[in-house]
Design an enzyme around this catalytic site. Structure first.
Site, PDB file in Angstrom:
ATOM      1  N   ASP A  40      72.894  79.895  63.807  1.00  8.39           N
ATOM      2  CA  ASP A  40      72.729  78.461  63.637  1.00  8.39           C
ATOM      3  C   ASP A  40      73.786  78.260  62.400  1.00  8.39           C
ATOM      4  OD1 ASP A  40      70.409  76.374  64.530  1.00  8.39           O
ATOM      5  OD2 ASP A  40      71.726  75.732  62.639  1.00  8.39           O
ATOM      6  N   GLU A 164      65.993  73.962  79.802  1.00  6.96           N
ATOM      7  CA  GLU A 164      64.727  74.480  79.337  1.00  6.96           C
ATOM      8  C   GLU A 164      63.633  73.344  79.619  1.00  6.96           C
ATOM      9  OE1 GLU A 164      63.434  77.448  78.289  1.00  6.96           O
ATOM     10  OE2 GLU A 164      61.817  76.320  78.734  1.00  6.96           O
ATOM     11  N   PHE A 165      62.471  73.781  80.177  1.00  6.91           N
ATOM     12  CA  PHE A 165      61.506  72.666  80.602  1.00  6.91           C
ATOM     13  C   PHE A 165      60.283  72.857  79.500  1.00  6.91           C
ATOM     14  CE2 PHE A 165      63.727  73.431  84.546  1.00  6.91           C
ATOM     15  CZ  PHE A 165      63.992  71.977  84.817  1.00  6.91           C
ATOM     16  N   LEU A 224      67.260  66.203  83.601  1.00  4.78           N
ATOM     17  CA  LEU A 224      67.224  64.886  83.143  1.00  4.78           C
ATOM     18  C   LEU A 224      66.174  64.155  84.093  1.00  4.78           C
ATOM     19  CD1 LEU A 224      70.933  63.725  82.828  1.00  4.78           C
ATOM     20  CD2 LEU A 224      69.473  64.232  81.056  1.00  4.78           C
ATOM     21  N   CYS A 279      63.110  64.051  73.303  1.00  2.00           N
ATOM     22  CA  CYS A 279      63.815  64.044  74.572  1.00  2.00           C
ATOM     23  C   CYS A 279      63.584  62.906  75.537  1.00  2.00           C
ATOM     24  CB  CYS A 279      63.872  65.598  75.332  1.00  2.00           C
ATOM     25  SG  CYS A 279      64.407  66.859  74.290  1.00  2.00           S
ATOM     26  N   ARG A 436      44.499  56.909  71.871  1.00  4.67           N
ATOM     27  CA  ARG A 436      44.805  57.992  72.543  1.00  4.67           C
ATOM     28  C   ARG A 436      43.315  58.208  73.569  1.00  4.67           C
ATOM     29  NH1 ARG A 436      49.815  60.719  73.126  1.00  4.67           N
ATOM     30  NH2 ARG A 436      50.773  60.433  70.937  1.00  4.67           N
TER      31      ARG A 436
HETATM   32  P1  NAD Z   1      67.091  71.204  67.415  1.00  7.79           P
HETATM   33  O1  NAD Z   1      67.984  70.125  66.843  1.00  7.79           O
HETATM   34  O2  NAD Z   1      65.909  71.543  66.902  1.00  7.79           O
HETATM   35  O3  NAD Z   1      68.195  72.585  67.211  1.00  7.79           O
HETATM   36  C1  NAD Z   1      69.512  72.697  67.557  1.00  7.79           C
HETATM   37  C2  NAD Z   1      70.193  73.613  66.371  1.00  7.79           C
HETATM   38  O4  NAD Z   1      71.727  73.528  66.832  1.00  7.79           O
HETATM   39  C3  NAD Z   1      70.131  72.887  65.073  1.00  7.79           C
HETATM   40  O5  NAD Z   1      69.589  73.926  64.140  1.00  7.79           O
HETATM   41  C4  NAD Z   1      71.537  72.817  64.536  1.00  7.79           C
HETATM   42  O6  NAD Z   1      71.829  73.349  63.413  1.00  7.79           O
HETATM   43  C5  NAD Z   1      72.408  73.683  65.437  1.00  7.79           C
HETATM   44  N1  NAD Z   1      73.616  73.501  65.872  1.00  7.79           N
HETATM   45  C6  NAD Z   1      74.222  72.326  66.022  1.00  7.79           C
HETATM   46  N2  NAD Z   1      75.808  72.341  66.212  1.00  7.79           N
HETATM   47  C7  NAD Z   1      75.767  73.625  65.982  1.00  7.79           C
HETATM   48  C8  NAD Z   1      77.030  74.403  66.062  1.00  7.79           C
HETATM   49  N3  NAD Z   1      78.077  73.991  66.152  1.00  7.79           N
HETATM   50  N4  NAD Z   1      77.182  75.847  65.586  1.00  7.79           N
HETATM   51  C9  NAD Z   1      75.632  76.291  65.364  1.00  7.79           C
HETATM   52  N5  NAD Z   1      74.531  75.665  65.453  1.00  7.79           N
HETATM   53  C10 NAD Z   1      74.614  74.596  65.569  1.00  7.79           C
HETATM   54  O7  NAD Z   1      67.378  70.631  68.976  1.00  7.79           O
HETATM   55  P2  NAD Z   1      66.314  71.263  69.863  1.00  7.79           P
HETATM   56  O8  NAD Z   1      64.759  70.491  69.928  1.00  7.79           O
HETATM   57  O9  NAD Z   1      65.873  72.755  69.943  1.00  7.79           O
HETATM   58  O10 NAD Z   1      66.944  70.985  71.288  1.00  7.79           O
HETATM   59  C11 NAD Z   1      68.194  71.543  71.985  1.00  7.79           C
HETATM   60  C12 NAD Z   1      68.510  71.336  73.274  1.00  7.79           C
HETATM   61  O11 NAD Z   1      67.267  71.479  74.103  1.00  7.79           O
HETATM   62  C13 NAD Z   1      68.778  69.704  73.170  1.00  7.79           C
HETATM   63  O12 NAD Z   1      69.695  69.491  74.332  1.00  7.79           O
HETATM   64  C14 NAD Z   1      67.579  69.038  73.744  1.00  7.79           C
HETATM   65  O13 NAD Z   1      67.481  68.093  74.870  1.00  7.79           O
HETATM   66  C15 NAD Z   1      66.917  70.392  74.874  1.00  7.79           C
HETATM   67  N6  NAD Z   1      65.519  70.451  74.811  1.00  7.79           N
HETATM   68  C16 NAD Z   1      64.466  70.313  73.932  1.00  7.79           C
HETATM   69  C17 NAD Z   1      63.417  70.778  74.009  1.00  7.79           C
HETATM   70  C18 NAD Z   1      62.367  70.639  72.960  1.00  7.79           C
HETATM   71  O14 NAD Z   1      61.151  70.502  73.394  1.00  7.79           O
HETATM   72  N7  NAD Z   1      62.544  70.271  71.645  1.00  7.79           N
HETATM   73  C19 NAD Z   1      62.754  70.880  75.500  1.00  7.79           C
HETATM   74  C20 NAD Z   1      63.647  71.064  76.222  1.00  7.79           C
HETATM   75  C21 NAD Z   1      65.295  70.733  75.954  1.00  7.79           C
HETATM   76  C1  UGA Z   2      58.908  67.037  77.528  1.00  9.03           C
HETATM   77  C2  UGA Z   2      58.574  67.672  78.683  1.00  9.03           C
HETATM   78  O1  UGA Z   2      57.186  67.746  79.082  1.00  9.03           O
HETATM   79  C3  UGA Z   2      59.060  69.083  78.798  1.00  9.03           C
HETATM   80  O2  UGA Z   2      59.018  69.499  80.083  1.00  9.03           O
HETATM   81  C4  UGA Z   2      60.466  69.013  78.344  1.00  9.03           C
HETATM   82  O3  UGA Z   2      61.299  70.343  78.400  1.00  9.03           O
HETATM   83  C5  UGA Z   2      60.672  68.332  77.203  1.00  9.03           C
HETATM   84  O4  UGA Z   2      60.113  67.089  76.792  1.00  9.03           O
HETATM   85  C6  UGA Z   2      62.279  68.161  76.600  1.00  9.03           C
HETATM   86  O5  UGA Z   2      63.189  68.197  77.091  1.00  9.03           O
HETATM   87  O6  UGA Z   2      62.242  68.068  75.210  1.00  9.03           O
HETATM   88  P1  UGA Z   2      57.547  67.256  74.943  1.00  9.03           P
HETATM   89  O7  UGA Z   2      58.310  66.190  74.655  1.00  9.03           O
HETATM   90  O8  UGA Z   2      57.629  68.302  73.988  1.00  9.03           O
HETATM   91  O9  UGA Z   2      58.150  67.716  76.513  1.00  9.03           O
HETATM   92  O10 UGA Z   2      56.055  66.764  75.181  1.00  9.03           O
HETATM   93  P2  UGA Z   2      55.128  66.124  76.501  1.00  9.03           P
HETATM   94  O11 UGA Z   2      53.803  66.880  76.443  1.00  9.03           O
HETATM   95  O12 UGA Z   2      55.845  66.074  77.629  1.00  9.03           O
HETATM   96  O13 UGA Z   2      54.628  64.607  75.692  1.00  9.03           O
HETATM   97  C7  UGA Z   2      55.574  63.712  75.408  1.00  9.03           C
HETATM   98  C8  UGA Z   2      55.083  62.596  75.049  1.00  9.03           C
HETATM   99  O14 UGA Z   2      54.341  61.948  75.964  1.00  9.03           O
HETATM  100  C9  UGA Z   2      54.007  62.868  73.829  1.00  9.03           C
HETATM  101  O15 UGA Z   2      54.211  61.775  72.699  1.00  9.03           O
HETATM  102  C10 UGA Z   2      52.540  62.335  74.664  1.00  9.03           C
HETATM  103  O16 UGA Z   2      51.676  62.303  73.699  1.00  9.03           O
HETATM  104  C11 UGA Z   2      52.965  61.779  75.540  1.00  9.03           C
HETATM  105  N1  UGA Z   2      52.227  61.797  76.821  1.00  9.03           N
HETATM  106  C12 UGA Z   2      51.998  62.917  77.630  1.00  9.03           C
HETATM  107  C13 UGA Z   2      51.180  60.595  77.005  1.00  9.03           C
HETATM  108  O17 UGA Z   2      51.382  59.578  76.425  1.00  9.03           O
HETATM  109  N2  UGA Z   2      50.474  60.824  78.259  1.00  9.03           N
HETATM  110  C14 UGA Z   2      50.395  61.945  79.091  1.00  9.03           C
HETATM  111  O18 UGA Z   2      49.736  61.792  80.173  1.00  9.03           O
HETATM  112  C15 UGA Z   2      51.135  63.017  78.607  1.00  9.03           C
END
Ligand code: NAD
Ligand code: UGA
Length: 462
Positions: A40, A164-165, A224, A279, A436
């Site tokens: 990172d 990633e899900f 998406l 997200c 909630r």
């Molecule tokens: P995040 O912001 O927590 O982490 C991203 C990291 O990438 C940061 O630490 C940043 O410093 C680093 N970064 C950015 N540009 C860089 C570069 N050029 N070189 C090296 N490091 C670099 O983001 P996240 O929550 O881990 O999400 C990452 C992706 O995964 C997003 O596209 C998001 O939509 C997707 N996603 C997130 C979740 C979730 O639960 N947060 C779940 C599924 C998918």
């Molecule tokens: C969500 C998806 O569930 C993941 O599959 C996906 O990978 C991720 O987004 C992503 O792409 O970042 P997350 O946002 O971590 O995960 O958490 P969720 O459990 O989905 O909750 C999202 C929001 O919806 C929270 O604010 C939660 O409180 C709310 N929620 C969830 C409700 O209000 N009602 C419900 O029945 C479920």
């Protein structure tokens, strides 16, 4: 050198955030035969990954990291060395909503993603598989491949989509036993060979029938759409909660009855003050932007409605509070129980509690926030409001002398607080707004509270 030879694969991941860190920790823990290096550009984050105080809170994460760190899991800021040394590179950088220029407020900001592609193209001296782990607009892999393969070194890159899900708070369980792992690849020999290499990684712990393959565009779009449909269910039940409040129906009963239909299923039908998280909103807005850019305006408006309903639900919660508290909250102390966007995480990105807090401050309420994990983030989110809010680690302190409590996050511990004691310390009449629906409303009413759940008849003493 000898040390390096013991590994059968060298995997790198660029982006050590909520996805990159836990995902790679799981691969490393399950596959000691692979060397996994997570890099990172944020040195503070990497230092935290190398310490006892990981940069994110996830149940079970520290144990998992400790199992592999220093053995076959490494966290580093040396991005170029990690790229040079890996055959497979996952890219897990952030893809936030664009805040400037064309598509501002809706399109995904791909600058971090593209920067990564250019660094890989510059540094690599051997063929590599590039895996999109970030959530990206459909057809991004085509642009990625163009940037990467436009090099004069003869190095070839195969770009795959492996979205990633995982959900926050349950990331480790989700990674350990995923509903499915999705791998999108080109239908060429090179594409299928690269796909098999990624399948092989997951097959170390995920049952083969749960590893689903598709073409690249389907994989990108499925991510998406999965988020859009999950959010749509929440907006659907939240819209119904508003109707329940007008008709004395009980949204919990409606949700149960509807969810028992096996075609619908019970999950993601919990009413709330609105969905948050980094997200859902971002990915739906991105979907909306993509649809509009293909001229599919009706499709775009359809999905936009999911976000509009969510905004409405957050506003409605505060409006209900104001109207219940005799049409003014000015000067009244109101305790927000929970600030994280959901329980079991310290993450507050897009947390509905942020909007609730801001609206209440605008109404001149004295807002006090309590949360077991999210107060540090609350300070950042509400930086320009800090002189007008109070933060309290202890919920009893937060509720002391308050006129009302608003439950914003479904933390388990809020169910079992001593509400008799809390009631005694509060101003009267005392209100609870359960955003909630996690508390025992009848019991609270019997203690003396006026209770306003979401989508259920209120229990009032006046
Ligand atoms: P995040 O912001 O927590 O982490 C991203 C990291 O990438 C940061 O630490 C940043 O410093 C680093 N970064 C950015 N540009 C860089 C570069 N050029 N070189 C090296 N490091 C670099 O983001 P996240 O929550 O881990 O999400 C990452 C992706 O995964 C997003 O596209 C998001 O939509 C997707 N996603 C997130 C979740 C979730 O639960 N947060 C779940 C599924 C998918
Ligand atoms: C969500 C998806 O569930 C993941 O599959 C996906 O990978 C991720 O987004 C992503 O792409 O970042 P997350 O946002 O971590 O995960 O958490 P969720 O459990 O989905 O909750 C999202 C929001 O919806 C929270 O604010 C939660 O409180 C709310 N929620 C969830 C409700 O209000 N009602 C419900 O029945 C479920």
């Amino acid at each position: 050198m000898k040390q390096e030879q013991k590994f059968t694969r060298h995997i790198a991941c660029i982006g050590a955030g909520y996805v990159g860190g836990p995902t790679m920790a799981m691969i490393a823990a399950r596959c000691p035969q692979y060397k996994v290096t997570v890099v990172d550009s944020n040195a503070v984050r990497i230092a935290a990954w190398n310490s006892e105080g990981l940069p994110i809170y996830e149940p079970g994460l520290l144990e998992l990291v400790k199992k592999a760190r220093g053995r076959n899991l490494f966290f580093s800021t040396d991005i170029e060395a990690a790229i040079a040394g890996a055959e497979i590179i996952f890219v897990s950088v952030n893809t936030p909503t664009k805040t400037f220029g064309e598509g501002a407020g809706r399109a995904a900001d791909l600058q971090y993603w593209e920067k990564t592609a250019r660094t890989i193209a510059k540094v690599a001296t051997s063929d590599k598989i590039i895996v999109e782990k970030s959530t990206l607009p459909v057809r991004t892999a085509a642009a990625m491949a163009r940037i990467l393969n436009n090099n004069d070194k003869g190095v070839r890159f195969e770009v795959l989509s492996n979205p990633e899900f995982l959900a926050e708070g349950t990331a480790i369980a989700d990674l350990d036993k995923p509903d499915r792992v999705l791998i999108g690849a080109r239908e060429t020999d090179e594409g299928q060979k690269a796909r098999d290499a990624i399948v092989e990684i997951y097959a170390n712990w995920v049952p083969r029938e749960r590893i689903v393959t598709s073409n690249v565009w389907s994989a990108e779009l499925s991510k998406l759409v999965a988020n859009a449909i999950l959010a749509q269910r929440i907006s659907s039940i939240n819209s119904v909660s508003a109707l329940c409040e007008k008709t004395d129906a009980d949204v919990m009963e409606v949700s149960r009855a509807v969810g028992m239909d096996s075609r619908i299923g019970p999950r993601f039908l919990r009413p709330s003050i609105g969905f948050g998280g980094s997200c859902f909103k971002k990915d739906i807005l991105n979907l909306v932007y993509i649809c509009d850019s293909y001229g599919l305006n009706e499709v775009a408006r359809y999905w936009e409605g999911v976000v509009a309903m969510n905004d409405y639900q957050k506003r409605r919660f505060v409006q209900n509070m104001i109207s219940a508290m005799f049409n003014t909250v000015a000067g009244k102390r109101i305790a927000l129980f929970g600030f994280a966007f959901k329980a079991n995480t310290g993450d507050t990105r897009e947390s509905p509690a942020i909007d609730v807090a801001k609206q209440l401050v605008e109404e001149q309420a004295k807002v006090v926030i309590t949360d077991p994990k999210a107060l540090d983030n609350a300070k950042v989110d509400l930086a320009s409001y800090l002189s007008k809010i109070e933060l309290a680690v202890d919920p009893y302190t937060a509720a002391k002398a308050a006129h009302g409590i608003a439950v914003c996050t479904e933390w388990e511990e809020y169910r079992t607080l001593n509400y008799h004691a809390i009631f005694e310390t509060m101003e009267k009449p005392a209100f609870v707004f359960d955003g909630r629906n996690i508390l025992d409303h009848r019991k609270l009413y019997e203690i003396g509270f006026n209770v306003f759940p979401i989508g259920k008849p209120a229990l009032k003493h006046f």
